[in-house]
Design a protein around this motif. Structure first.
Motif, PDB file in Angstrom:
ATOM      1  N   CYS A  40       0.829  -1.212   0.000  1.00  0.00           N
ATOM      2  CA  CYS A  40       0.000   0.000   0.000  1.00  0.00           C
ATOM      3  C   CYS A  40       0.862   1.261   0.000  1.00  0.00           C
ATOM      4  O   CYS A  40       1.808   1.389   0.776  1.00  0.00           O
ATOM      5  CB  CYS A  40      -0.919   0.003   1.218  1.00  0.00           C
ATOM      6  SG  CYS A  40      -1.967   1.471   1.317  1.00  0.00           S
ATOM      7  N   THR A  42       0.497   5.221   0.760  1.00  0.00           N
ATOM      8  CA  THR A  42      -0.443   6.063   1.503  1.00  0.00           C
ATOM      9  C   THR A  42      -0.185   7.551   1.277  1.00  0.00           C
ATOM     10  O   THR A  42       0.924   7.964   0.947  1.00  0.00           O
ATOM     11  CB  THR A  42      -0.347   5.783   3.010  1.00  0.00           C
ATOM     12  OG1 THR A  42       0.906   6.279   3.516  1.00  0.00           O
ATOM     13  CG2 THR A  42      -0.458   4.305   3.304  1.00  0.00           C
ATOM     14  N   MET A  45      -1.273  10.209   5.831  1.00  0.00           N
ATOM     15  CA  MET A  45      -1.204   9.254   6.922  1.00  0.00           C
ATOM     16  C   MET A  45       0.156   9.401   7.606  1.00  0.00           C
ATOM     17  O   MET A  45       1.200   9.370   6.945  1.00  0.00           O
ATOM     18  CB  MET A  45      -1.399   7.825   6.407  1.00  0.00           C
ATOM     19  CG  MET A  45      -1.753   6.818   7.490  1.00  0.00           C
ATOM     20  SD  MET A  45      -2.225   5.202   6.793  1.00  0.00           S
ATOM     21  CE  MET A  45      -3.773   5.597   6.013  1.00  0.00           C
ATOM     22  N   VAL A  72       3.078   2.221   9.119  1.00  0.00           N
ATOM     23  CA  VAL A  72       3.417   2.980   7.916  1.00  0.00           C
ATOM     24  C   VAL A  72       4.874   3.411   7.989  1.00  0.00           C
ATOM     25  O   VAL A  72       5.300   4.038   8.961  1.00  0.00           O
ATOM     26  CB  VAL A  72       2.511   4.219   7.770  1.00  0.00           C
ATOM     27  CG1 VAL A  72       2.972   5.077   6.593  1.00  0.00           C
ATOM     28  CG2 VAL A  72       1.054   3.806   7.610  1.00  0.00           C
ATOM     29  N   LEU A 111      -4.069   4.488  -0.741  1.00  0.00           N
ATOM     30  CA  LEU A 111      -4.975   4.812   0.351  1.00  0.00           C
ATOM     31  C   LEU A 111      -4.737   6.222   0.865  1.00  0.00           C
ATOM     32  O   LEU A 111      -3.620   6.577   1.238  1.00  0.00           O
ATOM     33  CB  LEU A 111      -4.769   3.801   1.485  1.00  0.00           C
ATOM     34  CG  LEU A 111      -5.688   3.884   2.696  1.00  0.00           C
ATOM     35  CD1 LEU A 111      -7.140   3.659   2.294  1.00  0.00           C
ATOM     36  CD2 LEU A 111      -5.262   2.838   3.734  1.00  0.00           C
ATOM     37  N   ASP A 112      -5.797   7.025   0.877  1.00  0.00           N
ATOM     38  CA  ASP A 112      -5.749   8.385   1.404  1.00  0.00           C
ATOM     39  C   ASP A 112      -6.342   8.365   2.811  1.00  0.00           C
ATOM     40  O   ASP A 112      -7.514   8.037   2.988  1.00  0.00           O
ATOM     41  CB  ASP A 112      -6.554   9.324   0.494  1.00  0.00           C
ATOM     42  CG  ASP A 112      -6.470  10.785   0.921  1.00  0.00           C
ATOM     43  OD1 ASP A 112      -6.131  11.055   2.095  1.00  0.00           O
ATOM     44  OD2 ASP A 112      -6.762  11.660   0.087  1.00  0.00           O
ATOM     45  N   GLY A 113      -5.543   8.731   3.806  1.00  0.00           N
ATOM     46  CA  GLY A 113      -6.003   8.699   5.187  1.00  0.00           C
ATOM     47  C   GLY A 113      -7.183   9.605   5.451  1.00  0.00           C
ATOM     48  O   GLY A 113      -7.980   9.338   6.362  1.00  0.00           O
ATOM     49  N   PRO A 116     -10.472   7.504   3.118  1.00  0.00           N
ATOM     50  CA  PRO A 116     -10.091   6.095   2.968  1.00  0.00           C
ATOM     51  C   PRO A 116     -11.006   5.297   2.049  1.00  0.00           C
ATOM     52  O   PRO A 116     -10.538   4.386   1.355  1.00  0.00           O
ATOM     53  CB  PRO A 116     -10.152   5.558   4.405  1.00  0.00           C
ATOM     54  CG  PRO A 116     -11.065   6.497   5.131  1.00  0.00           C
ATOM     55  CD  PRO A 116     -10.816   7.833   4.508  1.00  0.00           C
ATOM     56  N   TYR A 119     -10.301   4.519  -1.823  1.00  0.00           N
ATOM     57  CA  TYR A 119      -9.060   3.806  -2.125  1.00  0.00           C
ATOM     58  C   TYR A 119      -9.087   3.238  -3.555  1.00  0.00           C
ATOM     59  O   TYR A 119     -10.151   3.089  -4.167  1.00  0.00           O
ATOM     60  CB  TYR A 119      -8.844   2.672  -1.115  1.00  0.00           C
ATOM     61  CG  TYR A 119      -9.833   1.539  -1.230  1.00  0.00           C
ATOM     62  CD1 TYR A 119      -9.638   0.494  -2.144  1.00  0.00           C
ATOM     63  CD2 TYR A 119     -10.965   1.480  -0.420  1.00  0.00           C
ATOM     64  CE1 TYR A 119     -10.548  -0.546  -2.256  1.00  0.00           C
ATOM     65  CE2 TYR A 119     -11.878   0.444  -0.519  1.00  0.00           C
ATOM     66  CZ  TYR A 119     -11.654  -0.567  -1.432  1.00  0.00           C
ATOM     67  OH  TYR A 119     -12.560  -1.590  -1.540  1.00  0.00           O
TER      68      TYR A 119
END
Length: 407
Positions: A40, A42, A45, A72, A111-113, A116, A119
């Protein structure tokens, strides 16, 4: 960092990724066709954010819940493991989660915190099925996260207040309103999942949708069973198909159990040790007193809010022939005993809903036996041992009903 260095860094990460995957595949004497590798990338995040991946596998005819975790690092995280075919999984992080479908292959997730549910997952064969459903669910899922943030904010405010603060009741009321809105929101999502299942019965993800719908009980279980029975045999024999069948059968058993513990029927007996170690048996109260089962937990704020009212009920009705039995859903005994001590709840018997930590032992769990889906929850049993009332809270209406029954 220069553009050329960035390119080198990306190439290095990709090389490491493929080396890891090959190492996993070639470890030992066999090549594991069931191995998956999820990588993943990110955004938004924080470095070091804990990520949990959970999914269920079937090994030697036994269902096993797998929970793996990582952090992460440099904007990335990686999971690897063994699964048999398409598997429903969940990623949890920072009061957020996403549900995805993983397969025994290499997968790439973006993935965007902050957003989410938007995605992007590549490398699987079923994501094209899921994309259509996600578009329909997106506004409801994002609304759910807004509601979740509201509850967390309200809860934090309550925790900082002193006992008896006048604003507490108002905040508890606000939380109850948000919970009600959330329930309606989830019902709408289940209706979308249901309509999607009817429209696309051949899709591989349908068993998982039926599993989710069955678990929440928003659609009649007989209807769910009917749709499941019409699925292709290959789909029913898949891991998600078998898991869906297991859940459907459990809900059918629960429906039958609910009939047995419904109002007017005899209450099932139970024997438990109270917090002092003495035995508490429901049958001992038959032909002697009414019994009010109070399902609660140390972590349940609405339950703790009801404590003063429960003490009033005890004071008013105990001498008139009412016994209260507290049944806690706590799994950490220290938290349970500390709450009993803090709120002086040892005035009436206090027992645990389950005396083991085995989630599968539902037949020994009193909350399951009495179909307790949410707490607080109350079951009133008369002197003949019959269930005469079930309540989700104790208010003026319930007190009036109690007054009429216990004369």
């Amino acid at each position: 960092m220069s553009k050329s260095l960035k390119v080198v860094d990306i190439m290095t990460n990709n090389l490491i990724f493929h080396i890891i995957f090959l190492a996993v595949l070639l470890t030992g004497n066999n090549i594991y066709a069931s191995t998956f590798l999820l990588r993943c990338m990110t955004t938004n995040m924080e470095e070091g954010t804990k990520i949990e991946l959970s999914y269920t596998v079937l090994k030697e005819n036994k269902w096993i819940d797998i929970v793996d975790s990582t952090k992460v690092t440099n904007g990335e995280f990686v999971f690897q493991g063994d699964i048999e075919g398409v598997t429903a999984a969940r990623l949890d992080f920072s009061n957020r989660f996403i549900c995805i479908y993983i397969e025994p292959t290499q997968m790439q997730l973006c993935l965007d915190g902050n957003k989410p549910y938007r995605y992007r997952l590549e490398g699987t064969t079923v994501e094209r099925e899921n994309v259509e459903l996600r578009k329909q669910l997106q506004p409801y899922m994002e609304f759910y996260f807004e509601l979740l943030d509201s509850v967390i904010c309200l809860s934090n405010r309550i925790y900082t207040m002193q006992e008896g603060a006048p604003m507490k009741d108002s905040l508890y009321h606000s939380i109850n309103n948000v919970v009600a809105i959330n329930k309606a929101n989830h019902n709408k999502m289940d209706r979308i999942r249901w309509d999607f299942s009817l429209k696309h019965p051949s899709f591989q993800i349908i068993p998982n949708l039926l599993y989710s719908i069955s678990e929440r009980g928003t659609i009649c279980i007989d209807s769910v069973r009917s749709v499941y029975n019409k699925l292709p045999e290959l789909t029913k024999n898949s891991i998600m198909g078998q898991l869906a069948l297991k859940e459907i059968e459990e809900q059918e058993d629960r429906r039958d159990l609910l009939k047995r513990t419904s109002i007017g029927n005899a209450s099932p007996n139970f024997i438990r040790k109270n917090i002092s170690g003495d035995m508490v048996e429901l049958a001992n109260y038959k032909n002697k007193t009414f019994v009010l089962l109070d399902f609660w937990a140390s972590w349940c704020m609405p339950c703790l809010k009801e404590i003063p009212k429960m003490k009033e009920v005890y004071k008013k009705y105990n001498e008139k022939g009412l016994t209260i039995i507290g049944i806690s859903l706590d799994r950490v005994k220290d938290s349970w005993s500390e709450a009993i001590r803090k709120y002086n709840l040892n005035v009436w018997p206090q027992i645990l809903s389950s005396e083991t930590n085995e989630k599968d032992e539902k037949e020994n769990n009193l909350s399951y036996l009495y179909n307790c889906d949410a707490i607080p929850f109350y079951v009133l049993i008369d002197k003949e041992g019959k269930v005469v009332a079930k309540w989700e809270h104790i208010g003026d209406v319930q007190l009036k009903e109690l007054d009429m029954l216990i004369k």
